[in-house]
Design an enzyme around this catalytic site. Sequence first.
Site: not given
Length: 348
Positions: A93-94
Amino acid sequence: MDAFYASVEQMDFPELRGKALAVGGGERGVVAAASYEARKFGVRSAMPSKLAKEKCPQLIFVKPRFARYKEISQQIRKIFYDYTDLVEPLSLDEAYLDVTENKKNIDSANDLAREIRKRIFDEVGLTASAGISINKFLAKVASDINKPNGQKTIHPTKIAEFLDSLPIEKFYGIGRVTTNKMHTLHIFNGANLKQKTLEELTHLFGKSGAYYYNVVRGIHNGEVKANRIQKSVAVERTFSEDLNDDKQINDWLQTLSSDLEERLSRRNILGKSLTLKIKYKDFSQYTRSKTQEDFYQISADFYKTAIQLWQSRPYDKAIRLLGLSLSNLNTEEKKQVSVQLKIPFEEY
């Protein structure tokens, strides 16, 4: 991404939208992710499920679906690669993006971030937040400022002002324990930290002292590594009931060894350092590693070493979690050519 796992669940299951939601959990597990509705009650990732439920009695737990999260993550990364090849994923997610030279020739870093976030929302259905600045540290700190669904630029001319006023717990790389120590030293924000000399910080915090000395001055020279190499592979289990019996432990270490072998074989990865992780009933944690000259090959090798590490543990207490991880892998890190940042910045 904003509360990624929880947001995916709310997107896929409309009945969960607007609800206090935690991914993971179970009576003896931990929270892997919490929706923003749950965060209002103090529920956070890595929090024991029992405590999360106490803080938020109406909390809904859902089982994680990592295959689905990976699928969504890959969709998002495809969008990133439309703008730059210099993408360094940190997790599902990053990611860091170096947009110094971007494929769209968008002059404004802010406009570029806005366009990427809009595409994620339009094409995937989720919101994302962005941090924009001249290095990875500042961009990472900025990414948390206007969450969820926002972005923040730290302009080169405003770096000193921004860092001076930033609470010390907001500095990336400074966790709860270090924050508490700094507070006892009357270091509450960047301006307080900047008053300390390099010698003082090194004396107080060891090798980390030089990192704190540099980042509070906006100095961070880490490059965006497009081919970021995985440094370890891990498997672990949290048990519904505490384990006290040696036979149970042996069985689980054998199971974890097989799981680790399967995960490694899918990626054609080998490693030389095996680590046993133990979390006790009182949440205290113990790790012990063994490194050998040759690569570990099969589950029997993992299991043999895991038993040795288990037998050398210093405490004989009930176990709530066991884990095995392999590091010192057969991968080589590829270096990226550094370029000086020259893309324009705007206030946002």
